[in-house]
Design an enzyme around this catalytic site. Structure first.
Site, PDB file in Angstrom:
ATOM      1  CE1 TYR A   1      19.424  30.265 -20.946  1.00 36.28           C
ATOM      2  CE2 TYR A   1      21.246  31.149 -19.677  1.00 36.28           C
ATOM      3  CZ  TYR A   1      20.199  31.340 -20.552  1.00 36.28           C
ATOM      4  OH  TYR A   1      19.942  32.589 -21.040  1.00 36.28           O
TER       5      TYR A   1
ATOM      6  CD  GLU B   1      15.797  34.053 -13.940  1.00 35.38           C
ATOM      7  OE1 GLU B   1      15.772  32.832 -14.110  1.00 35.38           O
ATOM      8  OE2 GLU B   1      14.772  34.750 -13.920  1.00 35.38           O
TER       9      GLU B   1
ATOM     10  CG  ASP C   1      12.382  33.700 -20.690  1.00 35.68           C
ATOM     11  OD1 ASP C   1      12.261  33.545 -21.920  1.00 35.68           O
ATOM     12  OD2 ASP C   1      12.897  32.845 -19.934  1.00 35.68           O
TER      13      ASP C   1
END
Length: 386
Positions: free
Chosen positions: A223, A161, A173
Site C-alpha cells: 500500500y 492510522e 474507510d
C-alpha cells in the site's frame, strides 16, 4: 452481538457497562486505491461491524479487552502514557485514536474499561481497523462530552492510522464507517470530503461479499509502495502541468500527457487512478438510472485494472473474479480493499445467490486450497451509541 459484548464485559470486568457503541465495516463498490489520489469512491457501510461496551473508571487507567482475541487478555495502559507498543497488538488502534484526540487538545479526566467485539472477518479487507478507530472516537465523544461530529471523528481516526499505526491510508474507510446510512452508498470526493448519499437500489439483486481467506500479509507494505509510486507519477506530470492530484485528470488528458511519466511502473499506477476515478463517476450515474448491467461492467473493468495496472490483486482474488463471472446471475465482480487477499464484492441476482455459492465454493477450494466464505450484505447504519 450487542447482548454478547454486554455479557462478556460483565464477566471480564465484574461490573455492568454504562454504554454500548457501534461502528460498521465497509465495502467499496467501486473506486479502489484512489482515495489518496484525490478521487471519488463509492463505499457503503455494512451491517457487520465493531461493538464496544464500556464504563468510565475513577482513576487514570484504561483497560482494553477484545472477545475476538481472548488469548491476549486485558491490556492495561495509563491515560497519561499512551504510546505505540507492538506487543499490545490490536489495542494500538484505539490507543492511536486516544493519542490524536489528546494532541488535538481534548481533555479526558478519567480512564475507562472497554470490551470490543466484532463480526467483521479479521484481515478480510472490510475495514475492521477503521471500525475500531471510529468506534473508539464515538465512545470518547460520548464519555467526555467532546461535541465532535462524525466527520471529525473520521478524520481523527485516519490520522491515528497515519501517525500512530504508520499506515498511510486515505479517508474512505473511516468516513464510510462514521457517515454510512441504511440502504445508501456514499459518493465521496476524497479531495474535498464533499459527499452524496445515493440510494442503493439493486432491484432483484444483492451485494455478495466473498472472503478469499487469503490473509493480506503484503497489503501494508505494498500500500505504501503504491502510494509512493503515484506520488512519483504526479511529480513527473507536474514538471509541465499543475495538478493537485492524479484524479484531477480525465482519461483523455492522461493519454495526452502520459509520456511525461518516464517511469513505466509509475505510469501504470497513474493510469489506474485516472481511469478508476472516471469509472466511479460513471458507475454512480448508471446506478441512478437503474442500469445495473452497465454498473456491473464497470466493476469488472475495475478489477482488471487493479490486477494489471495497479497490481494489487492475487491468485485467490483473481480466481474468485473468474469464477464469479462464470455464474448465471452475476452482474459484476471485483476485488475490494487494499488487495493481496481479503474480499471480492459481487452483485448477484437474488435467485442466483445459492447456486453462486454452491458452484464457487468447491471449485475455489480445488484451485487454491482455501475455503471461501460468503456474506450477503446489506448497507447499514453509521457509527454511534446504541
Amino acid at each position: 452481538m450487542k447482548n454478547e459484548v454486554i455479557k462478556n464485559f460483565e464477566t471480564i470486568f465484574k461490573t455492568k457497562p454504562s454504554a454500548v457503541f457501534f461502528a460498521p465495516g465497509r465495502v467499496n463498490l467501486i473506486g479502489e486505491h484512489i482515495d489518496y489520489n484525490g478521487g471519488y469512491v463509492f463505499p457503503c457501510a455494512l451491517s457487520l461491524g465493531t461493538y464496544a461496551a464500556a464504563s468510565k473508571r475513577k482513576d487514570d487507567k484504561i483497560r482494553f479487552y477484545s472477545q475476538n482475541f481472548p488469548k491476549i487478555g486485558i491490556i492495561e495502559v495509563n491515560l497519561n502514557d499512551i504510546k505505540f507498543q507492538k506487543e499490545h497488538d490490536w489495542t494500538n488502534y484505539p490507543k492511536g485514536v486516544i493519542d490524536v484526540f489528546k494532541k488535538e487538545g481534548y481533555k479526558f479526566d478519567k480512564g475507562f474499561d472497554v470490551l470490543f467485539g466484532g463480526d467483521i472477518p479479521n484481515g478480510a479487507g472490510l475495514s475492521s481497523s477503521a471500525s475500531i478507530e471510529v468506534c473508539t472516537g464515538v465512545l470518547l465523544n460520548d464519555f467526555y462530552d467532546l461535541k465532535v461530529d462524525n466527520i471529525r471523528i473520521a478524520k481523527l481516526g485516519q490520522r491515528a492510522e497515519n501517525e500512530f499505526i504508520r499506515m498511510n491510508c486515505g479517508i474512505m474507510d473511516q468516513f464510510a464507517s462514521a457517515m454510512g446510512e441504511k440502504d445508501r452508498a456514499i459518493l465521496l470526493n476524497c479531495n474535498t470530503l464533499e459527499y452524496k448519499l445515493v440510494p442503493l437500489d439493486l432491484g432483484g439483486a444483492s451485494i455478495v461479499i466473498v472472503n478469499t481467506n487469503k490473509r493480506r500479509e503484503l497489503a501494508g507494505s505494498k500500500y505504501n509502495e503504491r502510494r509512493a509510486e503515484c506520488e512519483t507519477a504526479l511529480n513527473m506530470l507536474n514538471k509541465r502541468l499543475k495538478l493537485k492530484d492524479l484524479c484531477s485528470m480525465t482519461p483523455e488528458e492522461f493519454e495526452k500527457n502520459k509520456g511525461l511519466i518516464t517511469d513505466k511502473t509509475a505510469q501504470k499506477r497513474a493510469k489506474h487512478a485516472v481511469y478508476e476515478n472516471a469509472r466511479t463517476i460513471k458507475a454512480v450515474e448508471l446506478l441512478k438510472r437503474g442500469d445495473l448491467a452497465g454498473f456491473g461492467k464497470l466493476m469488472n473493468e475495475s478489477h482488471v485494472s487493479l490486477r494489471d495496472d495497479y497490481e494489487v490483486s492475487c491468485k485467490e482474488l483473481d480466481t474468485v473474479f473468474d469464477l464469479a463471472l462464470a455464474q448465471k446471475g452475476t452482474i459484476g465482480a471485483r476485488m475490494t480493499g487494499a488487495g493481496f487477499g481479503g474480499c471480492a464484492v459481487c452483485i448477484v441476482k437474488n435467485d442466483g445467490i445459492e447456486n453462486f455459492k454452491k458452484n464457487i465454493a468447491p471449485e475455489y477450494e480445488k484451485r487454491t486450497g482455501l475455503k471461501a466464505e460468503f456474506y450477503t450484505a446489506q448497507a447499514g447504519r453509521g457509527a454511534g451509541k446504541i
